[in-house]
Scaffold this motif. Structure first.
Motif, mmCIF file in Angstrom:
data_model
loop_
_atom_site.group_PDB
_atom_site.id
_atom_site.type_symbol
_atom_site.label_atom_id
_atom_site.label_comp_id
_atom_site.label_asym_id
_atom_site.label_seq_id
_atom_site.Cartn_x
_atom_site.Cartn_y
_atom_site.Cartn_z
ATOM 1 N N ARG A 216 0.919 -1.160 -0.172
ATOM 2 C CA ARG A 216 0.013 0.078 0.060
ATOM 3 C C ARG A 216 0.858 1.321 0.027
ATOM 4 O O ARG A 216 0.713 2.185 -0.724
ATOM 5 N N PHE A 217 1.808 1.237 0.874
ATOM 6 C CA PHE A 217 2.789 2.626 0.852
ATOM 7 C C PHE A 217 3.481 2.564 -0.352
ATOM 8 O O PHE A 217 3.376 3.876 -0.789
ATOM 9 N N GLY A 218 3.982 1.551 -0.841
ATOM 10 C CA GLY A 218 4.680 1.637 -2.288
ATOM 11 C C GLY A 218 3.894 2.200 -3.275
ATOM 12 O O GLY A 218 4.171 3.003 -4.132
ATOM 13 N N LEU A 219 2.647 1.460 -3.215
ATOM 14 C CA LEU A 219 1.688 2.019 -4.509
ATOM 15 C C LEU A 219 1.449 3.590 -4.085
ATOM 16 O O LEU A 219 1.182 4.319 -5.316
ATOM 17 N N THR A 220 1.029 3.745 -3.111
ATOM 18 C CA THR A 220 0.685 5.338 -2.659
ATOM 19 C C THR A 220 1.677 6.203 -3.259
ATOM 20 O O THR A 220 1.435 7.365 -4.035
ATOM 21 N N GLU A 221 2.907 5.870 -2.839
ATOM 22 C CA GLU A 221 4.131 6.600 -3.229
ATOM 23 C C GLU A 221 4.244 6.833 -4.575
ATOM 24 O O GLU A 221 4.850 8.023 -5.343
ATOM 25 N N LEU A 222 4.046 5.664 -5.367
ATOM 26 C CA LEU A 222 4.002 5.724 -7.024
ATOM 27 C C LEU A 222 3.270 6.429 -7.424
ATOM 28 O O LEU A 222 3.307 7.318 -8.354
ATOM 29 N N ALA A 223 1.930 6.347 -6.804
ATOM 30 C CA ALA A 223 0.769 7.512 -7.328
ATOM 31 C C ALA A 223 1.183 8.799 -7.429
ATOM 32 O O ALA A 223 0.951 9.853 -7.940
ATOM 33 N N GLU A 224 1.840 9.209 -6.041
ATOM 34 C CA GLU A 224 2.043 10.425 -5.828
ATOM 35 C C GLU A 224 3.296 10.883 -6.904
ATOM 36 O O GLU A 224 3.512 12.222 -6.965
ATOM 37 N N GLN A 225 4.107 10.173 -7.334
ATOM 38 C CA GLN A 225 5.372 10.557 -8.165
ATOM 39 C C GLN A 225 4.732 10.773 -9.584
ATOM 40 O O GLN A 225 5.679 11.425 -10.266
ATOM 41 N N LEU A 226 3.498 10.185 -10.016
ATOM 42 C CA LEU A 226 3.202 10.489 -11.495
ATOM 43 C C LEU A 226 2.915 11.994 -11.478
ATOM 44 O O LEU A 226 2.398 12.845 -10.824
ATOM 45 N N PRO A 227 3.726 12.472 -12.741
ATOM 46 C CA PRO A 227 3.615 13.901 -12.797
ATOM 47 C C PRO A 227 2.340 14.412 -13.678
ATOM 48 O O PRO A 227 2.371 15.251 -14.538
ATOM 49 N N THR A 228 1.177 14.266 -12.979
ATOM 50 C CA THR A 228 -0.106 14.494 -13.785
ATOM 51 C C THR A 228 -0.202 16.066 -13.589
ATOM 52 O O THR A 228 -0.586 16.826 -14.532
ATOM 53 N N GLY A 229 0.020 16.769 -12.304
ATOM 54 C CA GLY A 229 0.009 18.258 -12.240
ATOM 55 C C GLY A 229 1.069 18.995 -13.282
ATOM 56 O O GLY A 229 0.674 19.848 -13.858
ATOM 57 N N GLU A 230 2.217 18.466 -13.273
ATOM 58 C CA GLU A 230 3.355 19.031 -14.097
ATOM 59 C C GLU A 230 2.708 18.933 -15.651
ATOM 60 O O GLU A 230 2.900 20.005 -16.340
ATOM 61 N N ALA A 231 2.340 17.780 -16.043
ATOM 62 C CA ALA A 231 1.811 17.504 -17.424
ATOM 63 C C ALA A 231 0.687 18.644 -17.766
ATOM 64 O O ALA A 231 0.828 19.099 -18.916
ATOM 65 N N SER A 232 -0.280 18.716 -16.827
ATOM 66 C CA SER A 232 -1.325 19.787 -16.952
ATOM 67 C C SER A 232 -0.832 21.120 -17.199
ATOM 68 O O SER A 232 -1.338 21.901 -18.110
ATOM 69 N N ALA A 233 -0.099 21.597 -16.331
ATOM 70 C CA ALA A 233 0.462 23.043 -16.212
ATOM 71 C C ALA A 233 1.319 23.094 -17.593
ATOM 72 O O ALA A 233 1.249 24.405 -17.994
ATOM 73 N N MET A 234 1.955 21.936 -18.087
ATOM 74 C CA MET A 234 2.741 22.276 -19.317
ATOM 75 C C MET A 234 1.953 22.252 -20.512
ATOM 76 O O MET A 234 2.100 23.192 -21.490
ATOM 77 N N ARG A 235 0.873 21.700 -20.501
ATOM 78 C CA ARG A 235 -0.035 21.746 -21.480
ATOM 79 C C ARG A 235 -0.824 23.103 -21.584
ATOM 80 O O ARG A 235 -0.929 23.746 -22.840
#
Length: 83
Positions: free
Chosen positions: A7-26
């Motif tokens: 659970r911890f590892g998957l939660t950490e992985l999900a938080e590292q996905l750059p969704t916010g950065e990609a949206s801001a870049m777009r």
């Protein structure tokens, strides 16, 4: 590996996905595209026609990638809630 570690590892992985950065870049690229179209309106420069369509194609690909990242993030979060 315990469920807590998973659970911890998957939660950490999900938080590292750059969704916010990609949206801001777009959003930044969309603003740059609008500026480019305005500045080059009526220009005889060879890139005046091709550059905006190339940027639009890149924006479309970035949108697809951003949507995919968001889908993965949501899937991981849903899985984590279920374990």
């Amino acid at each position: 590996m315990s469920f807590a570690e998973l659970r911890f590892g998957l939660t950490e992985l999900a938080e590292q996905l750059p969704t916010g950065e990609a949206s801001a870049m777009r959003e930044s690229m969309e603003a740059a595209l609008a500026d480019m179209v305005e500045v080059w309106r009526g220009s005889n420069h060879p890139a005046a026609e091709t550059a905006p369509s190339a940027v639009r194609a890149a924006l479309d690909e970035l949108q697809t990638a951003t949507a995919g990242l968001e889908e993965v993030r949501l899937a991981i979060e849903s899985y984590v809630r279920g374990i």
